[in-house]
Motif scaffolding. Structure first.
Motif, PDB file in Angstrom:
ATOM      1  N   VAL A 122      -9.830  20.623 -31.049  1.00 12.80           N
ATOM      2  CA  VAL A 122     -10.522  21.817 -30.562  1.00 12.80           C
ATOM      3  C   VAL A 122     -10.669  22.805 -31.717  1.00 12.80           C
ATOM      4  N   ILE A 123     -11.909  23.221 -31.984  1.00 12.43           N
ATOM      5  CA  ILE A 123     -12.173  24.216 -33.012  1.00 12.43           C
ATOM      6  C   ILE A 123     -12.037  25.603 -32.391  1.00 12.43           C
ATOM      7  N   LYS A 124     -11.170  26.423 -32.950  1.00 12.56           N
ATOM      8  CA  LYS A 124     -10.944  27.758 -32.406  1.00 12.56           C
ATOM      9  C   LYS A 124     -11.225  28.826 -33.455  1.00 12.56           C
ATOM     10  N   ASN A 125     -11.832  29.905 -33.027  1.00 13.82           N
ATOM     11  CA  ASN A 125     -12.031  31.052 -33.903  1.00 13.82           C
ATOM     12  C   ASN A 125     -10.665  31.679 -34.181  1.00 13.82           C
ATOM     13  N   PRO A 126     -10.264  31.812 -35.446  1.00  8.01           N
ATOM     14  CA  PRO A 126      -8.908  32.295 -35.764  1.00  8.01           C
ATOM     15  C   PRO A 126      -8.731  33.802 -35.617  1.00  8.01           C
ATOM     16  N   LEU A 127      -9.822  34.549 -35.495  1.00  7.23           N
ATOM     17  CA  LEU A 127      -9.708  36.001 -35.425  1.00  7.23           C
ATOM     18  C   LEU A 127      -9.283  36.453 -34.031  1.00  7.23           C
ATOM     19  N   LYS A 128      -8.753  37.661 -33.954  1.00  2.60           N
ATOM     20  CA  LYS A 128      -8.215  38.175 -32.697  1.00  2.60           C
ATOM     21  C   LYS A 128      -9.198  39.090 -31.972  1.00  2.60           C
ATOM     22  N   ASP A 129      -9.788  40.016 -32.659  1.00  2.00           N
ATOM     23  CA  ASP A 129     -10.668  40.999 -32.018  1.00  2.00           C
ATOM     24  C   ASP A 129     -12.076  40.429 -31.941  1.00  2.00           C
ATOM     25  N   LEU A 130     -12.398  39.736 -30.844  1.00  2.00           N
ATOM     26  CA  LEU A 130     -13.662  39.016 -30.738  1.00  2.00           C
ATOM     27  C   LEU A 130     -14.546  39.514 -29.597  1.00  2.00           C
ATOM     28  N   LYS A 131     -14.223  40.668 -29.063  1.00  2.51           N
ATOM     29  CA  LYS A 131     -15.053  41.250 -28.009  1.00  2.51           C
ATOM     30  C   LYS A 131     -15.819  42.441 -28.565  1.00  2.51           C
ATOM     31  N   ARG A 132     -17.104  42.502 -28.228  1.00  5.55           N
ATOM     32  CA  ARG A 132     -17.986  43.518 -28.781  1.00  5.55           C
ATOM     33  C   ARG A 132     -18.838  44.150 -27.687  1.00  5.55           C
ATOM     34  N   GLY A 133     -19.164  45.434 -27.896  1.00  3.54           N
ATOM     35  CA  GLY A 133     -20.126  46.117 -27.044  1.00  3.54           C
ATOM     36  C   GLY A 133     -19.584  46.550 -25.699  1.00  3.54           C
ATOM     37  N   ASN A 134     -20.520  47.009 -24.852  1.00  5.27           N
ATOM     38  CA  ASN A 134     -20.180  47.511 -23.522  1.00  5.27           C
ATOM     39  C   ASN A 134     -20.671  46.607 -22.396  1.00  5.27           C
ATOM     40  N   GLY A 135     -21.515  45.639 -22.731  1.00  2.99           N
ATOM     41  CA  GLY A 135     -22.052  44.782 -21.685  1.00  2.99           C
ATOM     42  C   GLY A 135     -22.972  43.721 -22.256  1.00  2.99           C
ATOM     43  N   TYR A 136     -23.456  42.835 -21.386  1.00  6.66           N
ATOM     44  CA  TYR A 136     -24.375  41.784 -21.804  1.00  6.66           C
ATOM     45  C   TYR A 136     -25.148  41.278 -20.600  1.00  6.66           C
ATOM     46  N   PHE A 137     -26.317  40.729 -20.882  1.00  3.27           N
ATOM     47  CA  PHE A 137     -27.138  40.150 -19.827  1.00  3.27           C
ATOM     48  C   PHE A 137     -26.773  38.683 -19.631  1.00  3.27           C
ATOM     49  N   LYS A 138     -26.666  38.293 -18.366  1.00  6.00           N
ATOM     50  CA  LYS A 138     -26.422  36.902 -18.006  1.00  6.00           C
ATOM     51  C   LYS A 138     -27.174  36.607 -16.717  1.00  6.00           C
ATOM     52  N   ASP A 139     -28.005  35.566 -16.763  1.00  6.82           N
ATOM     53  CA  ASP A 139     -28.810  35.166 -15.599  1.00  6.82           C
ATOM     54  C   ASP A 139     -29.635  36.331 -15.062  1.00  6.82           C
ATOM     55  N   GLY A 140     -30.163  37.143 -15.969  1.00  6.15           N
ATOM     56  CA  GLY A 140     -31.055  38.239 -15.592  1.00  6.15           C
ATOM     57  C   GLY A 140     -30.363  39.491 -15.112  1.00  6.15           C
ATOM     58  N   GLU A 141     -29.035  39.516 -15.116  1.00  6.93           N
ATOM     59  CA  GLU A 141     -28.299  40.685 -14.657  1.00  6.93           C
ATOM     60  C   GLU A 141     -27.318  41.141 -15.733  1.00  6.93           C
ATOM     61  N   ILE A 142     -27.051  42.442 -15.745  1.00  7.74           N
ATOM     62  CA  ILE A 142     -26.133  42.979 -16.737  1.00  7.74           C
ATOM     63  C   ILE A 142     -24.693  42.851 -16.248  1.00  7.74           C
ATOM     64  N   VAL A 143     -23.829  42.422 -17.154  1.00  8.13           N
ATOM     65  CA  VAL A 143     -22.393  42.353 -16.885  1.00  8.13           C
ATOM     66  C   VAL A 143     -21.752  43.486 -17.667  1.00  8.13           C
ATOM     67  N   ASN A 144     -21.120  44.395 -16.985  1.00  7.72           N
ATOM     68  CA  ASN A 144     -20.596  45.603 -17.624  1.00  7.72           C
ATOM     69  C   ASN A 144     -19.190  45.392 -18.183  1.00  7.72           C
ATOM     70  N   GLU A 145     -19.114  44.518 -19.149  1.00  7.50           N
ATOM     71  CA  GLU A 145     -17.868  44.301 -19.882  1.00  7.50           C
ATOM     72  C   GLU A 145     -18.214  43.777 -21.260  1.00  7.50           C
ATOM     73  N   PRO A 146     -17.321  43.935 -22.238  1.00  6.71           N
ATOM     74  CA  PRO A 146     -17.635  43.497 -23.602  1.00  6.71           C
ATOM     75  C   PRO A 146     -18.008  42.023 -23.669  1.00  6.71           C
ATOM     76  N   PHE A 147     -18.863  41.688 -24.631  1.00  7.50           N
ATOM     77  CA  PHE A 147     -19.293  40.315 -24.844  1.00  7.50           C
ATOM     78  C   PHE A 147     -18.244  39.599 -25.688  1.00  7.50           C
ATOM     79  N   ASP A 148     -17.818  38.434 -25.227  1.00  6.29           N
ATOM     80  CA  ASP A 148     -16.750  37.683 -25.892  1.00  6.29           C
ATOM     81  C   ASP A 148     -17.339  36.631 -26.828  1.00  6.29           C
ATOM     82  N   PHE A 149     -17.028  36.753 -28.132  1.00 11.05           N
ATOM     83  CA  PHE A 149     -17.528  35.824 -29.148  1.00 11.05           C
ATOM     84  C   PHE A 149     -16.528  34.699 -29.464  1.00 11.05           C
ATOM     85  N   SER A 150     -15.523  34.519 -28.625  1.00 10.32           N
ATOM     86  CA  SER A 150     -14.458  33.546 -28.922  1.00 10.32           C
ATOM     87  C   SER A 150     -14.991  32.130 -29.128  1.00 10.32           C
TER      88      SER A 150
END
Length: 419
Positions: free
Chosen positions: A219-247
């Motif tokens: 399993v390839i894992k991102n070694p960094l810890k702080d991988l959440k960014r922003g205040n929200g993101y769009f998914k399936d045409g709707e906004i999710v009001n939580e940080p976007f996870d780049f893990s």
């Protein structure tokens, strides 16, 4: 295959590590402050824009051997940015190395190939109508990667290498800040990205080499810890009001990209373990297509209105669609996604006898919402990177050099040998 012979004395860095300073004492910061253009706010709020910059001065001796002096601004390998299409660069180089390491007679980057599909989400390839003979090849995929940053071309290179070897071989060369987990622009699961396709290479109707489907057990894992960014993101045409996870997204640091560029452009100046197993023809091939403008290609044929000279050249010319002067060539790879803009480049001016390396990232996402398509690329991102390139280029024009560089090694014939 004849391997490149590295001649001459190795000349190592006069400043072998990248350092961070207070902005008031920082050389790059001072250059920008002296010529701020319309970017005073960006310069003073560089942390908010997640700016990182690496600049390498190159000096030659009487034998044309290079030595290097590095400057950095806000460099932080532990601060995540989404690398977007810059991951295509090391993958392309590794694909050439893999062909050489296989050492199979008749197998090279120009060999015709087909690709099978054997797992969910995979697609097959029987030809490529954009090539001269309508066949797919590693060379043609790499060409499209550098000319217009073609995503499908990268995905095929990713599949040829396999997810595990793509990462492992970079780690073994000392490029540790790497976690390449997925294809681009196709929405596949983590499990699907661990599976890669079968390849067959052909000479006429005869099989030269077959590569079975590969599954990455590790399993390839991102070694960094702080991988959440922003205040929200769009998914399936709707906004999710939580940080976007780049893990589960790709990761490669700016120093690593810069080092790989140095290894490709100046293989004789890096330690042997960090070099790639490339032939002289491989280097010429990379230099040609890393610096070629889309309009100079016949296969594929790119219309200048859609693919202008600076389409994938952000430094110096990224704010314009005008033709780039022929005496300036930029050997580079850019990235653009999620509001991140990255360019990693070796820039030369044959007429002025100037050369330098420059790498940078900026994040332009004012509303802090991902996947909404609202990013300040055109108003801030491209203009800033263009300005940064101009400021460094202007400094290089007036910088004293004891010996002018001989740049003939990088002069390519863009009309010859195209396929």
């Amino acid at each position: 295959m004849k391997k490149i012979v590295l001649m001459g004395v190795l000349v190592f860095l006069s400043c072998s590590h990248f350092t961070r300073h207070n902005d008031g004492d920082n050389f790059i910061y001072k250059l920008l402050k002296e010529s701020p253009g319309n970017f005073s706010d960006v310069i003073e709020n560089a942390q908010e824009y997640e700016i990182q910059v690496l600049y390498t001065q190159i000096n030659r001796n009487e034998k044309n051997e290079a030595s290097f002096k590095n400057f950095s601004w806000q460099l932080d390998a532990d601060s995540y940015f989404y690398p977007a299409s810059t991951v295509k660069f090391p993958a392309a180089v590794l694909a050439l190395e893999k062909l050489n390491n296989l050492g199979i007679k008749g197998l090279d980057k120009y060999t015709k190939l087909t690709i099978d599909s054997s797992f969910s989400g995979q697609t097959a390839v029987v030809n490529d109508v954009t090539s001269r003979d309508s066949s797919a090849s590693i060379a043609h995929y790499i060409k499209k990667i550098f000319l217009v940053s073609d995503n499908d071309a990268f995905n095929r290179i990713y599949e040829f290498l396999g997810q595990g070897p793509l990462n492992k071989q970079l780690w073994e060369k000392g490029y540790k800040d790497v976690a390449l987990q997925h294809r681009l622009s196709v929405y596949l699961s983590t499990e699907q990205n661990r599976h890669t396709n079968a390849f067959t290479f052909w000479h006429d109707k005869n099989i030269i080499f077959q590569q079975p489907p590969v599954y990455n057990e590790t399993v390839i894992k991102n070694p960094l810890k702080d991988l959440k960014r922003g205040n929200g993101y769009f998914k399936d045409g709707e906004i999710v009001n939580e940080p976007f996870d780049f893990s589960n997204k790709n990761y490669i640091s700016l120093p690593t990209l810069h080092d790989i560029m140095k290894s490709v452009i100046f293989p004789e100046a890096v330690e042997p373990s960090k070099r790639f197993n490339l032939t002289e023809d491989d280097y010429r091939f990379l230099y040609k297509y890393m610096s070629m403008f889309p309009r100079e290609s016949d296969y594929p044929k790119y219309h200048p209105k859609d693919y202008w000279d600076s389409y994938v050249k952000f430094f110096i010319f990224g704010d314009s669609k005008e033709a780039i002067p022929e005496h300036i060539r930029i050997f580079n790879k850019v990235g653009e996604a999620y509001g991140y803009l990255i360019d990693v480049a070796y820039i030369i001016d044959f007429e002025k006898q100037v050369e330098f390396m420059l790498s940078a990232v900026i994040h332009v996402n004012a509303n802090k919402i991902f996947n909404d398509g609202v990013y300040e690329y055109d108003t801030i991102g491209f203009p800033f990177l263009s300005h940064l390139g101009k400021v460094v280029y202007d400094y290089e024009l007036q910088r004293d050099r004891k010996y002018k560089p001989d740049l003939e090694k990088f002069r390519m014939d863009y009309n010859a040998g195209s396929y």
